[in-house]
Structures are given as structure tokens and as C-alpha cells.
Motif scaffolding. Structure first.
Motif, mmCIF file in Angstrom:
data_model
loop_
_atom_site.group_PDB
_atom_site.id
_atom_site.type_symbol
_atom_site.label_atom_id
_atom_site.label_comp_id
_atom_site.label_asym_id
_atom_site.label_seq_id
_atom_site.Cartn_x
_atom_site.Cartn_y
_atom_site.Cartn_z
ATOM 1 N N GLY A 211 38.365 32.100 46.910
ATOM 2 C CA GLY A 211 38.333 31.805 46.846
ATOM 3 C C GLY A 211 38.131 30.585 45.463
ATOM 4 N N SER A 212 38.673 31.659 44.658
ATOM 5 C CA SER A 212 38.438 30.837 42.921
ATOM 6 C C SER A 212 39.777 30.295 42.513
ATOM 7 C CB SER A 212 38.326 32.244 42.166
ATOM 8 O OG SER A 212 38.781 32.046 40.597
ATOM 9 N N GLU A 213 39.712 29.069 41.839
ATOM 10 C CA GLU A 213 40.237 28.131 41.742
ATOM 11 C C GLU A 213 41.414 28.586 41.206
ATOM 12 O OE1 GLU A 213 38.977 24.868 39.785
ATOM 13 O OE2 GLU A 213 37.971 23.816 41.311
ATOM 14 N N ASP A 214 41.280 30.462 40.012
ATOM 15 C CA ASP A 214 42.497 30.834 38.853
ATOM 16 C C ASP A 214 42.960 31.454 39.887
ATOM 17 O OD1 ASP A 214 43.923 31.889 37.493
ATOM 18 O OD2 ASP A 214 42.217 32.704 36.136
ATOM 19 N N GLN A 215 44.248 31.385 41.134
ATOM 20 C CA GLN A 215 44.713 32.087 41.675
ATOM 21 C C GLN A 215 45.318 33.439 41.082
ATOM 22 O OE1 GLN A 215 44.199 33.036 45.438
ATOM 23 N NE2 GLN A 215 42.443 31.854 44.033
ATOM 24 N N ASN A 216 45.699 33.151 40.272
ATOM 25 C CA ASN A 216 45.762 34.474 38.678
ATOM 26 C C ASN A 216 44.771 35.098 38.126
ATOM 27 O OD1 ASN A 216 48.301 33.379 38.902
ATOM 28 N ND2 ASN A 216 48.520 31.613 37.628
ATOM 29 N N ASP A 217 43.473 34.896 38.673
ATOM 30 C CA ASP A 217 42.605 35.683 37.901
ATOM 31 C C ASP A 217 43.007 37.323 38.393
ATOM 32 O OD1 ASP A 217 39.647 35.993 37.207
ATOM 33 O OD2 ASP A 217 39.933 37.128 38.807
ATOM 34 N N GLU A 218 42.256 38.085 37.609
ATOM 35 C CA GLU A 218 43.177 39.429 37.565
ATOM 36 C C GLU A 218 42.372 40.252 38.834
ATOM 37 O OE1 GLU A 218 41.679 41.503 33.861
ATOM 38 O OE2 GLU A 218 39.876 41.841 34.815
ATOM 39 N N LEU A 219 41.840 39.663 39.235
ATOM 40 C CA LEU A 219 40.596 40.217 40.232
ATOM 41 C C LEU A 219 41.258 39.882 41.859
ATOM 42 C CD1 LEU A 219 36.770 39.978 38.961
ATOM 43 C CD2 LEU A 219 38.771 41.990 39.113
ATOM 44 N N VAL A 220 41.613 38.611 42.007
ATOM 45 C CA VAL A 220 42.864 38.675 42.687
ATOM 46 C C VAL A 220 44.164 38.874 42.666
ATOM 47 C CG1 VAL A 220 43.731 36.331 43.564
ATOM 48 C CG2 VAL A 220 41.532 35.782 42.625
ATOM 49 N N ARG A 221 44.534 39.417 41.663
ATOM 50 C CA ARG A 221 46.193 39.913 41.670
ATOM 51 C C ARG A 221 45.594 41.434 42.705
ATOM 52 N NH1 ARG A 221 48.310 39.453 36.028
ATOM 53 N NH2 ARG A 221 46.423 38.816 35.068
ATOM 54 N N LEU A 222 44.411 41.765 41.984
ATOM 55 C CA LEU A 222 43.998 43.378 42.147
ATOM 56 C C LEU A 222 44.286 44.005 43.415
ATOM 57 C CD1 LEU A 222 42.828 46.215 41.259
ATOM 58 C CD2 LEU A 222 40.676 45.322 41.090
ATOM 59 N N GLY A 223 42.963 42.181 43.716
ATOM 60 C CA GLY A 223 43.231 42.311 45.814
ATOM 61 C C GLY A 223 43.843 42.123 46.429
ATOM 62 N N GLU A 224 45.246 41.401 45.681
ATOM 63 C CA GLU A 224 46.287 41.275 47.054
ATOM 64 C C GLU A 224 47.203 42.953 46.295
ATOM 65 O OE1 GLU A 224 47.504 38.132 48.243
ATOM 66 O OE2 GLU A 224 45.619 39.098 49.043
ATOM 67 N N LEU A 225 46.779 43.501 45.635
ATOM 68 C CA LEU A 225 47.798 44.091 45.416
ATOM 69 C C LEU A 225 46.518 45.935 46.405
ATOM 70 C CD1 LEU A 225 48.019 45.834 41.595
ATOM 71 C CD2 LEU A 225 50.003 44.988 43.027
ATOM 72 N N LEU A 226 45.760 45.319 46.482
ATOM 73 C CA LEU A 226 44.559 46.305 47.977
ATOM 74 C C LEU A 226 45.221 45.915 48.850
ATOM 75 C CD1 LEU A 226 41.864 47.709 45.820
ATOM 76 C CD2 LEU A 226 43.650 48.954 45.946
ATOM 77 N N THR A 227 45.818 45.170 49.270
ATOM 78 C CA THR A 227 46.185 44.432 50.135
ATOM 79 C C THR A 227 47.389 44.994 50.676
ATOM 80 O OG1 THR A 227 44.880 42.471 50.225
ATOM 81 C CG2 THR A 227 46.190 42.236 51.743
ATOM 82 N N ASP A 228 48.349 45.040 49.686
ATOM 83 C CA ASP A 228 50.070 45.340 49.655
ATOM 84 C C ASP A 228 49.821 46.899 50.238
ATOM 85 O OD1 ASP A 228 50.622 42.777 49.122
ATOM 86 O OD2 ASP A 228 51.263 42.978 47.300
ATOM 87 N N VAL A 229 49.067 47.654 49.441
ATOM 88 C CA VAL A 229 48.476 48.854 49.618
ATOM 89 C C VAL A 229 48.559 48.733 51.164
ATOM 90 C CG1 VAL A 229 47.248 50.939 49.260
ATOM 91 C CG2 VAL A 229 48.583 49.932 47.465
#
Length: 282
Positions: A211-229
Motif C-alpha cells: 500500500g506504500s505510495e512508493d511502488q519502487n520501494d525495494e521491499l515492494v520489488r523484492l515482494g514482486e520477485l518472490l511472487t514471480d518465483v
């Protein structure tokens, strides 16, 4: 008449070096001669070769992916998120290649599979130690899955070690806790030899991150990589299910497994569950 005339194409300035005292440096590095002589067929059916080689290729991809996920796990433990992300990105391409490995087997008819199925004896894919290490790294722990490997001390020791180590997701949640997110202590200190159980509190943390305004936050990007996995693992399980359905229907699997019924149950499970359920709350 002499036949020892030099090949005109082999005398140019750009000709690669061809004369080696022993094996070639390529062979020394890749061990191609070993790899290409590992196929010991047990039937006269010509289709057995592609089944055996495809299975061996899958084992090699399992090995690479385990390496990537172990690299990512260590990097997360050491707060080196860029290193973890790079390893996860590589594993995505490797998972895609692994999933493509089903293609040579995807069109097997029951008669074609039956022509060499007996050669497997009691062998079954669920007995793969390297695939089990993949599952352990995803948090799907089970001590009972060590039992088939008791007769192979080195393999058993490696699996036993992996059973008690944090999974990729465990290290991710530990990282979130260090960053100040409200990961329950019971999740952080859980028995690592047990299968991960979803937590409403962990789900809430992922919802907060997403829900963060910064969708480029490193934790969002980490979450998306794990979701891709997780998505590619889900596709692997489903492709396995479809290939098995085509080849043998609902018959009992090799090695006494439940065959399609067991694979159907596996295919319904999400990897990194809260990463999926949290999206309903963002």
C-alpha cells in the motif's frame, strides 16, 4: 597417393588451436563426456531416451535453482537486497527453462509411456533429493521426505541440514522484522523443520508494504520477485500435473505415489501465501 594434404580452411590465421595433449579445456570444464554417457536405457523403446535425458536436464535445473535461492537466502540474512534480487532474477529465467523441459514429454500418449514405464520400477520424481531441497527452500518442510534417502549418507545429510535451515521466505520475513515491521515473534522463532503456516499478521505487513505510495520501494520489488518465483513454481506443478494426466490418467503413480491425485493437491498450494492473499487488502 598421399591423403595428408592440409585442409585449406585449417591453415588460416584465425584457425582455433586444435592440438591438445590430453582432453580439451572445454571437456575439462564442462565434463561433456560424463554428461553424455549417463544415459543407461532399460528398455528397447526409442522414446525412453528423451524421457531419461529430459529428467536428467530437470535435475540440473533443480541444482542451479537451489544455488540461486541459497545465494538469495544468504544475501537476505546479510541485508544485501540487491544481491538477493539478482539471484532471484536469474532463477526466474532458470524456472522458465525448467518449465519448458516438460515440452518433450507433454504429448505422451498412455501407450507410449507404458512402453517403458516398467523400466522406472519403483522410481518416482518425488524421490528427487534436489527437488526436495527446492521445496525446503520454499518453506515446504517435511521430515518424512528424508526417509527415501536414508541409504545415501551424503544426500541424507544435505537434506537434513536443509530441513533445519531458514527458507527463502523465513529470511525475507526476518528482514522485514529488522526493518521494523510487525512480524510476530512466533513466526521468527518457529520450528524451521516444520512446514510454514500462513499468518494474518504477516499478511497485514505485506498489505502495508504494497500500500506504500512508493511502488519502487525495494521491499515492494523484492515482494514482486518472490511472487514471480511463486507463480513459476505453480506453473511447474500444473505442467507436471497435465503431463501426468495425459500419460497415465488417474492410475497409481510410480513408486507407490498417488499419481494425479497427489499432484492435484500440490497444484492448489501457493508459494509464499501471504504475498497472494495480501493483495485483497491493498
Amino acid at each position: 597417393m598421399s591423403t595428408n594434404h592440409p585442409d585449406p580452411e585449417a591453415t588460416g590465421a584465425d584457425t582455433p588451436y586444435l592440438d591438445f595433449a590430453g582432453t580439451t579445456p572445454y571437456e575439462d570444464y564442462v565434463q561433456a563426456d560424463v554428461l553424455t554417457h549417463l544415459q543407461h536405457l532399460r528398455s528397447d523403446d526409442p522414446g525412453e531416451m528423451v524421457f531419461l535425458v529430459t529428467t536428467q536436464v530437470m535435475e540440473l535445473w533443480f541444482t542451479v535453482i537451489v544455488h540461486e535461492w541459497e545465494t538469495a537466502t544468504r544475501a537476505l540474512r546479510e541485508d544485501r537486497i540487491p544481491v538477493a534480487r539478482d539471484a532471484l532474477k536469474r532463477s526466474l529465467r532458470e524456472l522458465e527453462a525448467l518449465n519448458d523441459s516438460w515440452r518433450p514429454l507433454a504429448g505422451l500418449t498412455p501407450a507410449q509411456f507404458n512402453s517403458y514405464r516398467g523400466s522406472l520400477g519403483e522410481g518416482s520424481g518425488f524421490q528427487s533429493a534436489m527437488y526436495r531441497r527446492m521445496e525446503f527452500l520454499l518453506g515446504d518442510k517435511s521430515a518424512s521426505m528424508l526417509v527415501p534417502h536414508r541409504g545415501a549418507p551424503r544426500v541424507y545429510a544435505e537434506l537434513e541440514k536443509a530441513l533445519g535451515e531458514p527458507s527463502l521466505y523465513d529470511e525475507t520475513l526476518a528482514l522485514l522484522a529488522r526493518r521494523g515491521y510487525a512480524i510476530p515473534e512466533a513466526v521468527i522463532t518457529r520450528d524451521l523443520t516444520q512446514r510454514y503456516v500462513p499468518s494474518p499478521e504477516v499478511e497485514a505487513v505485506w498489505a502495508q508494504i504494497y500500500g506504500s505510495e512508493d511502488q519502487n520501494d525495494e521491499l515492494v520489488r523484492l515482494g514482486e520477485l518472490l511472487t514471480d518465483v511463486g507463480e513459476l513454481v505453480w506453473r511447474w506443478r500444473n505442467d507436471h500435473l497435465v503431463a501426468t494426466r495425459r500419460a497415465m490418467g488417474s492410475k497409481t503413480g510410480t513408486g507407490g505415489s498417488a499419481g494425479v491425485a497427489w499432484l492435484e493437491k500440490r497444484a492448489t498450494k501457493n508459494v509464499f501465501p501471504e504475498l497472494w492473499t495480501a493483495r485483497s487488502h491493498v
